[in-house]
Design an enzyme around this catalytic site. Structure first.
Site, mmCIF file in Angstrom:
data_model
loop_
_atom_site.group_PDB
_atom_site.id
_atom_site.type_symbol
_atom_site.label_atom_id
_atom_site.label_comp_id
_atom_site.label_asym_id
_atom_site.label_seq_id
_atom_site.Cartn_x
_atom_site.Cartn_y
_atom_site.Cartn_z
ATOM 1 N N HIS A 100 0.796 -1.229 0.000
ATOM 2 C CA HIS A 100 0.000 0.000 0.000
ATOM 3 C C HIS A 100 0.828 1.279 0.000
ATOM 4 O O HIS A 100 0.269 2.372 -0.128
ATOM 5 C CB HIS A 100 -0.996 -0.022 1.173
ATOM 6 N N ASP A 123 -10.040 -0.542 3.861
ATOM 7 C CA ASP A 123 -8.839 -1.098 4.508
ATOM 8 C C ASP A 123 -9.158 -1.549 5.930
ATOM 9 O O ASP A 123 -9.969 -0.919 6.620
ATOM 10 C CB ASP A 123 -7.766 0.009 4.563
ATOM 11 N N HIS A 125 -6.895 -1.281 8.025
ATOM 12 C CA HIS A 125 -5.985 -0.368 8.731
ATOM 13 C C HIS A 125 -6.267 1.080 8.340
ATOM 14 O O HIS A 125 -6.938 1.340 7.345
ATOM 15 C CB HIS A 125 -4.536 -0.719 8.377
ATOM 16 N N ASP A 127 -3.619 3.298 7.861
ATOM 17 C CA ASP A 127 -2.463 3.755 7.079
ATOM 18 C C ASP A 127 -2.202 5.242 7.302
ATOM 19 O O ASP A 127 -1.877 5.995 6.378
ATOM 20 C CB ASP A 127 -2.632 3.401 5.596
ATOM 21 N N HIS A 140 4.091 1.107 4.186
ATOM 22 C CA HIS A 140 2.706 0.788 3.760
ATOM 23 C C HIS A 140 1.677 1.134 4.835
ATOM 24 O O HIS A 140 0.480 1.149 4.548
ATOM 25 C CB HIS A 140 2.582 -0.684 3.304
ATOM 26 N N ASP A 227 -7.492 -1.872 -0.397
ATOM 27 C CA ASP A 227 -6.560 -2.800 0.248
ATOM 28 C C ASP A 227 -7.346 -4.089 0.480
ATOM 29 O O ASP A 227 -8.368 -4.069 1.182
ATOM 30 C CB ASP A 227 -6.083 -2.175 1.568
ATOM 31 N N ASP A 229 -6.955 -6.418 2.357
ATOM 32 C CA ASP A 229 -7.103 -6.864 3.752
ATOM 33 C C ASP A 229 -8.316 -6.239 4.441
ATOM 34 O O ASP A 229 -8.636 -6.574 5.580
ATOM 35 C CB ASP A 229 -5.806 -6.692 4.553
ATOM 36 N N GLU A 272 -1.902 -4.933 -1.867
ATOM 37 C CA GLU A 272 -1.636 -5.917 -0.804
ATOM 38 C C GLU A 272 -2.006 -7.343 -1.176
ATOM 39 O O GLU A 272 -2.052 -8.218 -0.296
ATOM 40 C CB GLU A 272 -2.290 -5.501 0.525
HETATM 41 N N1 LIG Z 1 -1.413 -1.294 4.079
HETATM 42 C C1 LIG Z 1 -1.328 -2.077 5.136
HETATM 43 N N2 LIG Z 1 -1.612 -3.341 5.062
HETATM 44 N N3 LIG Z 1 -0.946 -1.510 6.277
HETATM 45 C C2 LIG Z 1 -0.747 -2.215 7.504
HETATM 46 C C3 LIG Z 1 -0.219 -1.305 8.579
HETATM 47 C C4 LIG Z 1 -0.017 -2.009 9.886
HETATM 48 C C5 LIG Z 1 0.415 -1.105 11.029
HETATM 49 N N4 LIG Z 1 -0.605 -0.147 11.352
HETATM 50 C C6 LIG Z 1 1.723 -0.390 10.697
HETATM 51 O O1 LIG Z 1 1.714 0.801 10.513
HETATM 52 O O2 LIG Z 1 2.747 -1.010 10.609
HETATM 53 MN MN LIG Z 2 -3.563 -0.431 3.596
HETATM 54 MN MN LIG Z 3 -4.486 -2.895 5.329
#
Ligand SMILES: NC(=[NH2+])NCCC[C@H](N)C(=O)O
Ligand SMILES: [Mn+2]
Ligand SMILES: [Mn+2]
Length: 300
Positions: A100, A123, A125, A127, A140, A227, A229, A272
């Site tokens: 990402h 997502d 998350h 990000d 990411h 994303d 996920d 991802e």
């Molecule tokens: N694009 C993603 N899958 N991001 C996951 C981030 C996980 C976590 N919040 C980090 O900053 O490390």
């Molecule tokens: Mn993401």
């Molecule tokens: Mn994510």
């Protein structure tokens, strides 16, 4: 949707995080038949191939806490140029990741073409981390913060302007793993977030209706950053940072179908997808099906 043409650009990048395999995402998505899918919708589609990323890219720890910063910044500069060019040609850029962190380059290329760009960040998350708040140092986990102008200058200033997007023009959907610093930032900036709690409570139909109304009043076009996920790991196992309790198969299709009806989305990215962790390319196949719904496939 009034989309003249779709331009695919692959970014086989895995340096924004530490699990290998997401660099094979563009191949997996192409293998799952994305070009044929769009052709069946009578859409004109061109595949511009991949951005070349050095296989021997420096993975050594740098002086910065941000992992692989020089390469990630360079790839995003190249991507931003490509996306800018696609936008100038009035085509719909669809970026195939890759991790990402490439959202940084995509948004840098897209946002130039709007007065007020809206962003839907689908997502698990947020990000929204910065060098200070990141628990991992993985870029990411930072692209949305960077696009708001928060982060390392080598990332924030790509294409020579910042910020790319205003916090009040962002909608995050599917969140269920937010770091403390991200929660703080969401509240400080008033970013609209539909976590899984709101999706369970309101249902995806209501969430998307609200999201579309909210953005329609504020922006002149929307970028969808998808994303994989965001989806439940049962439906999308091929991702590097899976989180249980995600958006279901049908909920995600409904969201895309409603976005197709809204005619707001003018660019997108799929990120991802990690074929090494996947089951028989299931996650890439789902990603392609979701793009079908986004671009107008109907069940009847
Ligand atoms: N694009 C993603 N899958 N991001 C996951 C981030 C996980 C976590 N919040 C980090 O900053 O490390
Ligand atoms: Mn993401
Ligand atoms: Mn994510």
């Amino acid at each position: 949707m009034n989309i003249g043409k779709i331009s695919l650009i692959g970014v086989p990048m895995d340096l924004g995080q530490t699990r290998r395999g997401v660099d094979m995402g563009p191949s997996a998505i192409r293998y799952a038949g994305i070009v044929e899918r769009f052709k069946n919708l009578q859409l004109e589609v061109e595949d511009l191939g991949d951005i070349i990323i050095s296989r021997t890219a420096n993975r050594a720890p740098s002086h910065s806490k941000l992992k692989n910063l020089p390469v990630v910044a360079e790839v995003n500069r190249l991507l931003a140029d490509k996306v800018d060019e696609i936008m100038k040609n009035h085509s719909f850029p669809l970026v195939l990741g890759g991790d990402h962190s490439i959202g940084i380059g995509t948004l840098a290329g897209v946002a130039k073409h709007y007065r007020n760009l809206g962003v839907i960040w689908f997502d698990a998350h947020g990000d929204l981390n910065t060098e200070e708040t990141s628990p991992s140092g993985n870029i990411h986990g930072m692209p949305l913060a960077v696009s708001m102008g928060l982060g390392h200058p080598d990332l924030v200033n790509i294409q020579g302007y910042a910020p790319k997007v205003k916090p009040e023009h962002i909608v995050i959907i599917g969140a269920r793993s937010l770091d403390e610093g991200e929660k703080k930032l969401i509240k400080e900036k008033g970013i609209k977030v539909y976590t899984m709690h709101e999706i369970d409570r309101l249902g995806m139909a209501m969430v998307m209706e609200q999201c579309i109304t909210y953005l329609r009043e504020r922006v002149d076009g929307v970028h969808l950053s998808l994303d994989l996920d965001a989806l439940d790991p049962a439906d999308a196992p091929g991702v590097g940072t899976p989180v249980n309790g995600g958006v279901s198969y049908r909920e995600s299709h409904l969201a895309m179908e409603m976005l197709a009806e809204s005619q707001l989305v003018m660019s997108a990215e799929l990120v991802e997808v990690n074929p090494i962790l996947d089951e028989r390319n299931k996650t890439a196949v789902l990603a392609v099906a979701l793009m079908g719904s986004l671009l107008g496939e109907k069940l009847l």
